[in-house]
Design an enzyme around this catalytic site. Structure first.
Site, PDB file in Angstrom:
ATOM      1  N   LEU B  55      -1.503  -0.545   0.330  1.00  0.00           N
ATOM      2  CA  LEU B  55      -0.679   0.644   0.087  1.00  0.00           C
ATOM      3  C   LEU B  55       0.586   0.291  -0.686  1.00  0.00           C
ATOM      4  O   LEU B  55       1.189  -0.759  -0.488  1.00  0.00           O
ATOM      5  CB  LEU B  55      -0.319   1.305   1.423  1.00  0.00           C
ATOM      6  CG  LEU B  55      -1.518   1.723   2.283  1.00  0.00           C
ATOM      7  CD1 LEU B  55      -1.043   2.369   3.583  1.00  0.00           C
ATOM      8  CD2 LEU B  55      -2.437   2.666   1.517  1.00  0.00           C
ATOM      9  N   HIS B  59       0.881   5.584  -2.789  1.00  0.00           N
ATOM     10  CA  HIS B  59       0.297   6.109  -1.553  1.00  0.00           C
ATOM     11  C   HIS B  59       1.362   6.778  -0.679  1.00  0.00           C
ATOM     12  O   HIS B  59       1.106   7.803  -0.039  1.00  0.00           O
ATOM     13  CB  HIS B  59      -0.351   4.972  -0.751  1.00  0.00           C
ATOM     14  CG  HIS B  59      -1.486   4.296  -1.449  1.00  0.00           C
ATOM     15  ND1 HIS B  59      -1.369   3.047  -2.011  1.00  0.00           N
ATOM     16  CD2 HIS B  59      -2.760   4.698  -1.684  1.00  0.00           C
ATOM     17  CE1 HIS B  59      -2.541   2.697  -2.542  1.00  0.00           C
ATOM     18  NE2 HIS B  59      -3.397   3.678  -2.370  1.00  0.00           N
ATOM     19  N   GLY B 169      -3.761  10.855  -5.986  1.00  0.00           N
ATOM     20  CA  GLY B 169      -2.790  10.602  -7.039  1.00  0.00           C
ATOM     21  C   GLY B 169      -3.319  10.970  -8.407  1.00  0.00           C
ATOM     22  O   GLY B 169      -4.504  10.800  -8.706  1.00  0.00           O
ATOM     23  N   GLN B 170      -2.422  11.448  -9.265  1.00  0.00           N
ATOM     24  CA  GLN B 170      -2.806  11.741 -10.652  1.00  0.00           C
ATOM     25  C   GLN B 170      -3.206  10.471 -11.390  1.00  0.00           C
ATOM     26  O   GLN B 170      -3.921  10.530 -12.388  1.00  0.00           O
ATOM     27  CB  GLN B 170      -1.660  12.435 -11.395  1.00  0.00           C
ATOM     28  CG  GLN B 170      -2.060  12.862 -12.810  1.00  0.00           C
ATOM     29  CD  GLN B 170      -0.893  13.265 -13.676  1.00  0.00           C
ATOM     30  OE1 GLN B 170       0.040  13.914 -13.186  1.00  0.00           O
ATOM     31  NE2 GLN B 170      -0.928  12.892 -14.941  1.00  0.00           N
ATOM     32  N   VAL B 198       3.348   7.531  -9.530  1.00  0.00           N
ATOM     33  CA  VAL B 198       4.579   6.792  -9.226  1.00  0.00           C
ATOM     34  C   VAL B 198       4.555   5.515 -10.055  1.00  0.00           C
ATOM     35  O   VAL B 198       3.527   4.845 -10.152  1.00  0.00           O
ATOM     36  CB  VAL B 198       4.661   6.473  -7.721  1.00  0.00           C
ATOM     37  CG1 VAL B 198       5.909   5.647  -7.424  1.00  0.00           C
ATOM     38  CG2 VAL B 198       4.657   7.764  -6.907  1.00  0.00           C
TER      39      VAL B 198
END
Lengths: 306, 306
Positions: B55, B59, B169-170, B198
């Site tokens: 992670l 995440h 997530g994108q 991120v």
């Protein structure tokens, strides 16, 4: 609940559990979700009987079992295009909506889900559920895309209806095996309940496709149940050889001149593994064409306990 | 409810919603079903973050969004074997359980589902979910069985966790597209929420696979985010030609000598259709190998409103 409130925004249905008309007709996924959420909120269990209509006594037995086991019974009537092959009887499949609805009402069904094909298969649709292993034999050999269509539509219907239990006939024994494997492999919640085959008095297994038979074909088709009965007698008398049973059933079926055998096979139940000897539960399944009509029947032979 | 009472017979867990330890660890499907049933009975919404562990801040952003949207947050940590190809990094994939659990606890996660592989893929397992159309391009071309594995395990996890919303997530934009299509096509209940990428301060998108990079490779890998930033500038300045943008990004990425480009492509978002001109939302996605490590990144270009 968010699902419920979202659905209500779009499709307000002033329906309370216990106040439904007998056999409320539901044509959209969104409306079905509202009914399901209401049932869940009221703490009711849901029994589900997926059908393609043309309902007969076999389907009625499924509904009656569902009524016994569950608080709310939902029947779907949907002739599912994706389980028919390109040369199969999708367009000819019997559609008897008014009679079907009467059957559901007589059985005390709470809701009939009857969506148009576009509701389940809109433009751009294309996600499949593929069960491997148990789908490549018996009906899967002559109908190579059939079980993919069944697994896919049942997945969709389970996600829409969210039943505790779903009821299927032993007549389609391989379908039950495939769906139980699917439920286990994909961690689905519903339990698959298998209900015994319902037969006419002369032994012919109830089937929507019996409507296609001429009276001569219908008479000839009795060799299926007769052959299976012969196999049961042989097994009860101690016959242990699958090949001996298969030969006896095959030759009885072939005694009907119109019979065009697709398969007569024995496999372990429910794994559908090859067997060398009858020392476990065995599915004896047959598929036979009479003219353009393909009929199936089966029996589960249990080892004699003597 | 029958599911709850059945589960409790086998795995009695004296757990009440609101009294869970932070990040209760759950290793079996049966125990997870008990928690889910308790949450449902208490009228709580469930947010779900499926992960393969290792992670990072990406995440964490998913968990934070889940906390904002839902009452209960479940994170799964499961390195899913079926989404790795035969020559991919399944065995080498970073496994950092203790750190992962600390991240979940710091994020206020309610339960961490961490099953052994045998719990999700027992002997004889074999049912797949196949999303067609959007899976045959971008990552699906170089990883032909990847999205089948993703769709299958996410289906299983959805059936176990039964979330209202699931957070992805994108960074894995094609995965989001595939899963949204799967949910729609199979009438699944959960909503797929896409959370922005991120990045490290220098622009590198957070990824568990960044741990594989040497410091030289990590430095070289900045060409991905730099290339995407260049594309955004070109689009903002009015460039309408997909080919012109693609060429600019490709040549910037290839300026890093270690970069081995898998693809640099533009498709409509979310349909992944071919585009002739930038007059709609467009996904610009890149995949590049640095040594044995394959990195992906992307940006969604919206047509300038001027």
């Amino acid at each position: 609940m968010s699902v419920l409130s979202a659905a209500k925004k779009v499709f307000y249905l002033p329906i309370m559990i216990g106040e439904w008309d007998m056999a409320t007709i539901v044509e959209t996924v969104a409306a079905m979700r509202v009914l399901v959420a209401e049932a869940r909120q009221a703490g009711k269990s849901i029994g589900f009987v997926p059908t393609m209509g043309a309902l007969h006594a076999g389907h009625l037995a499924l509904m009656q079992q569902a009524k016994k086991n569950c608080d709310i019974v939902v029947v779907s009537i949907f002739v599912n295009p994706t389980q028919f092959g390109p040369n199969e009887d999708f367009t000819a499949y019997p559609r008897t909506w008014a009679e079907d609805l009467a059957v559901c009402r007589s059985a005390g069904v709470d809701a009939v889900f009857h969506p148009p094909a576009r509701e389940l298969y809109p433009d751009g649709w294309g996600t499949w559920v593929e069960v491997t292993g148990v789908t490549d034999k018996l009906c899967g050999r002559s109908r190579p895309t059939h079980f993919r269509g069944v697994a896919t539509v049942v997945t969709k219907l389970f996600n829409i209806v969210q039943p505790d239990q779903a009821f299927f006939g032993q007549k389609d024994a391989q379908q039950v095996i495939v769906l139980r494997k699917m439920v286990r492999d994909l961690n689905m919640v519903p339990e698959i309940v298998m209900v015994p085959i319902v037969r006419d008095e002369d032994g012919l297994a109830k089937s929507s496709r019996n409507a296609y038979l001429s009276s001569e074909q219908r008479q000839a088709a009795l060799v299926l149940s007769q052959g299976l009965a012969k196999a049961r007698e042989m097994a009860a008398a101690g016959e242990q050889e699958p090949a001996a049973i298969r030969e006896a059933v095959l030759s009885h079926i072939q005694s009907a001149p119109q019979a065009n055998v697709d398969y007569v096979e024995l496999y372990s139940f429910p794994d559908l593994a090859e067997i060398a000897v009858l020392n476990q539960d065995v599915l004896l399944a047959v598929a036979v064409r009479f003219g353009a009509t393909r009929l199936i029947d089966n029996i589960i032979l249990t080892p004699s306990r003597t």
